[in-house]
Design a protein around this motif. Structure first.
Motif, PDB file in Angstrom:
ATOM      1  N   ARG A 169       1.378   5.441   0.467  1.00 55.05           N
ATOM      2  CA  ARG A 169       0.918   6.688   1.076  1.00 55.05           C
ATOM      3  C   ARG A 169       1.773   7.830   0.538  1.00 55.05           C
ATOM      4  NH1 ARG A 169       0.852   7.491   7.522  1.00 55.05           N
ATOM      5  NH2 ARG A 169       3.096   7.156   7.246  1.00 55.05           N
ATOM      6  N   ALA A 217      -5.965  13.669   5.961  1.00 51.02           N
ATOM      7  CA  ALA A 217      -5.764  12.436   5.193  1.00 51.02           C
ATOM      8  C   ALA A 217      -6.967  12.188   4.293  1.00 51.02           C
ATOM      9  CB  ALA A 217      -5.559  11.255   6.129  1.00 51.02           C
ATOM     10  N   TYR A 218      -6.679  11.676   3.102  1.00 50.50           N
ATOM     11  CA  TYR A 218      -7.727  11.446   2.127  1.00 50.50           C
ATOM     12  C   TYR A 218      -7.443  10.148   1.375  1.00 50.50           C
ATOM     13  CZ  TYR A 218     -10.879  12.293  -1.820  1.00 50.50           C
ATOM     14  OH  TYR A 218     -11.872  12.186  -2.768  1.00 50.50           O
ATOM     15  N   THR A 219      -8.488   9.385   1.096  1.00 49.07           N
ATOM     16  CA  THR A 219      -8.344   8.118   0.364  1.00 49.07           C
ATOM     17  C   THR A 219      -9.043   8.235  -0.984  1.00 49.07           C
ATOM     18  OG1 THR A 219      -8.279   6.839   2.416  1.00 49.07           O
ATOM     19  CG2 THR A 219      -8.794   5.647   0.397  1.00 49.07           C
ATOM     20  N   GLU A 226       0.833  -1.194   0.000  1.00 49.62           N
ATOM     21  CA  GLU A 226       0.000   0.000   0.000  1.00 49.62           C
ATOM     22  C   GLU A 226       0.876   1.256   0.000  1.00 49.62           C
ATOM     23  OE1 GLU A 226      -4.099  -1.253   2.233  1.00 49.62           O
ATOM     24  OE2 GLU A 226      -2.342  -0.908   3.500  1.00 49.62           O
ATOM     25  N   LYS A 274      -1.757  12.249   2.341  1.00 48.60           N
ATOM     26  CA  LYS A 274      -1.674  12.880   3.660  1.00 48.60           C
ATOM     27  C   LYS A 274      -0.989  14.236   3.572  1.00 48.60           C
ATOM     28  CE  LYS A 274      -0.250  12.021   8.444  1.00 48.60           C
ATOM     29  NZ  LYS A 274       0.396  11.061   9.382  1.00 48.60           N
ATOM     30  N   ASP A 287     -10.148   6.939  -4.947  1.00 46.17           N
ATOM     31  CA  ASP A 287     -10.460   5.667  -5.582  1.00 46.17           C
ATOM     32  C   ASP A 287     -10.177   5.789  -7.081  1.00 46.17           C
ATOM     33  OD1 ASP A 287     -12.780   6.796  -6.897  1.00 46.17           O
ATOM     34  OD2 ASP A 287     -13.921   6.464  -5.068  1.00 46.17           O
ATOM     35  N   ARG A 308      -3.183   4.375  -1.247  1.00 45.32           N
ATOM     36  CA  ARG A 308      -4.124   4.112  -0.154  1.00 45.32           C
ATOM     37  C   ARG A 308      -4.473   5.385   0.588  1.00 45.32           C
ATOM     38  NH1 ARG A 308      -7.683   3.327   2.618  1.00 45.32           N
ATOM     39  NH2 ARG A 308      -8.133   1.676   4.118  1.00 45.32           N
ATOM     40  N   GLN A 309      -3.505   6.319   0.683  1.00 38.83           N
ATOM     41  CA  GLN A 309      -3.758   7.538   1.440  1.00 38.83           C
ATOM     42  C   GLN A 309      -2.946   8.700   0.872  1.00 38.83           C
ATOM     43  OE1 GLN A 309      -2.257   8.476   5.651  1.00 38.83           O
ATOM     44  NE2 GLN A 309      -4.346   7.757   6.050  1.00 38.83           N
ATOM     45  N   LYS A 351      -3.854  14.858  -5.695  1.00 33.95           N
ATOM     46  CA  LYS A 351      -4.520  14.020  -6.687  1.00 33.95           C
ATOM     47  C   LYS A 351      -3.665  13.905  -7.947  1.00 33.95           C
ATOM     48  CE  LYS A 351      -9.259  14.844  -5.129  1.00 33.95           C
ATOM     49  NZ  LYS A 351     -10.599  15.412  -5.484  1.00 33.95           N
ATOM     50  N   ALA A 371      -1.263  11.307  -7.181  1.00 35.37           N
ATOM     51  CA  ALA A 371      -1.945  10.015  -7.132  1.00 35.37           C
ATOM     52  C   ALA A 371      -2.146   9.448  -8.534  1.00 35.37           C
ATOM     53  CB  ALA A 371      -3.283  10.153  -6.409  1.00 35.37           C
ATOM     54  N   TRP A 388      -0.466   6.055  -9.844  1.00 36.72           N
ATOM     55  CA  TRP A 388      -1.396   5.034 -10.340  1.00 36.72           C
ATOM     56  C   TRP A 388      -0.981   4.559 -11.726  1.00 36.72           C
ATOM     57  CZ3 TRP A 388      -6.396   6.550 -13.146  1.00 36.72           C
ATOM     58  CH2 TRP A 388      -7.137   5.413 -13.486  1.00 36.72           C
TER      59      TRP A 388
END
Length: 299
Positions: free
Chosen positions: A171, A223-225, A169, A212, A227, A209-210, A194, A197, A201
């Motif tokens: 972070r 913290a934000y998750t 995972e 931060k 998808d 996963r997070q 993002k 992220a 990805w």
């Protein structure tokens, strides 16, 4: 536009090794600039107008450098006293690379500079209240990431810290030391996270996963998750921003967008909203219009 790592055909053979061309790219800071104000993007990425950093920006850059150095130490040595010891050497190295930064302190009393360093110590103390770095082993700090999306847009940036669990995972951690208005600052910061992220990805095939955010000024974390569906939508947003930048770049039509953020802009003298006149448009920059600066990464 030239492909990545190409040189013009009239480049002397002896200079080929040193004149590597890089493709224009989109960084989180430059994407955020364009969203905020297309003319600001032009001033920074195309005209490359100089900006005088604030002491708060320099302090943020210094704190980022200290935290990077802290994680390079053995875990047992990552304590507050050691972080404070790193402040002086880190500032010496940073100011040696950019001597113009020291000009902000010209004419000041030694006590004033000492107080500025103490304010950096307070940010480091706040960091230690949020987490214990002795219990962490990041995969990387100040990690350069870059990827080309299927649409052709090249994304590029620097991640403050990347943590990877034994289970795989991910972070993404970002330190915030600036004093931007909180609601605006958080929106800009989450856009940045993002962005990273999406890059991770696409690079690794794993949705982080997070995400931060660590606010060292007030000692708080957010913290934000995300998808996969959300990142796909955000990826399309980045592609749309890039297409808008390219469209403006062809004509030089970068419009000003007046807002309360203008109060922090260095370029009001060149802005039509404040009676100024932009420089003559120099054309779309080659080879690169996407790099972030250390000051960008210290927001």
């Amino acid at each position: 536009m030239p492909d990545a790592d190409t040189v013009t055909t009239d480049t002397p053979a002896a200079a080929v090794a040193t004149e590597v061309r890089r493709r224009p790219a989109l960084s989180p800071s430059r994407a955020s600039d364009f969203k905020q104000c297309p003319l600001l993007y032009r001033f920074r990425a195309v005209d490359r107008l100089p900006e005088v950093p604030t002491k708060a920006q320099l302090r943020g850059t210094l704190v980022h450098s200290v935290l990077e150095r802290l994680f390079a130490l053995p875990a047992a040595e990552r304590v507050p006293a050691q972080a404070r010891e790193l402040l002086g050497p880190a500032w010496t190295d940073l100011s040696a690379d950019r001597p113009e930064w020291t000009e902000l302190f010209d004419g000041e009393k030694p006590d004033d500079h000492a107080e500025w360093l103490r304010s950096a110590e307070k940010l480091l103390d706040a960091y230690f209240e949020l987490e214990d770095p002795r219990r962490l082993e990041p995969e990387a700090c100040e990690l350069h990431v870059e990827i080309e999306l299927g649409s052709g847009v090249l994304l590029r940036g620097y991640i403050d810290r990347l943590d990877v669990a034994p289970t795989g995972e991910i972070r993404v951690v970002d330190y915030k030391t600036g004093a931007a208005p909180r609601e605006i600052g958080e929106a800009k910061a989450m856009f940045q996270m993002k962005f990273y992220a999406v890059v991770l990805w696409r690079l690794r095939g794993i949705v982080p996963r997070q995400l931060k955010l660590m606010y060292l000024t007030d000692g708080q974390s957010l913290a934000y998750t995300p998808d996969e569906a959300e990142l796909l939508r955000f990826e399309r947003t980045l592609e749309a921003i890039w297409q808008a930048i390219l469209k403006a770049g062809k004509t030089g039509d970068f419009r000003a967008n007046k807002s309360k953020l203008c109060n922090w802009c260095d370029h009001q003298a060149h802005c039509p909203e404040y009676g100024g006149t932009p420089p003559a448009y120099p054309g779309w920059p080659e080879p690169d219009a996407g790099d972030e600066t250390p000051l960008d990464r210290a927001d």
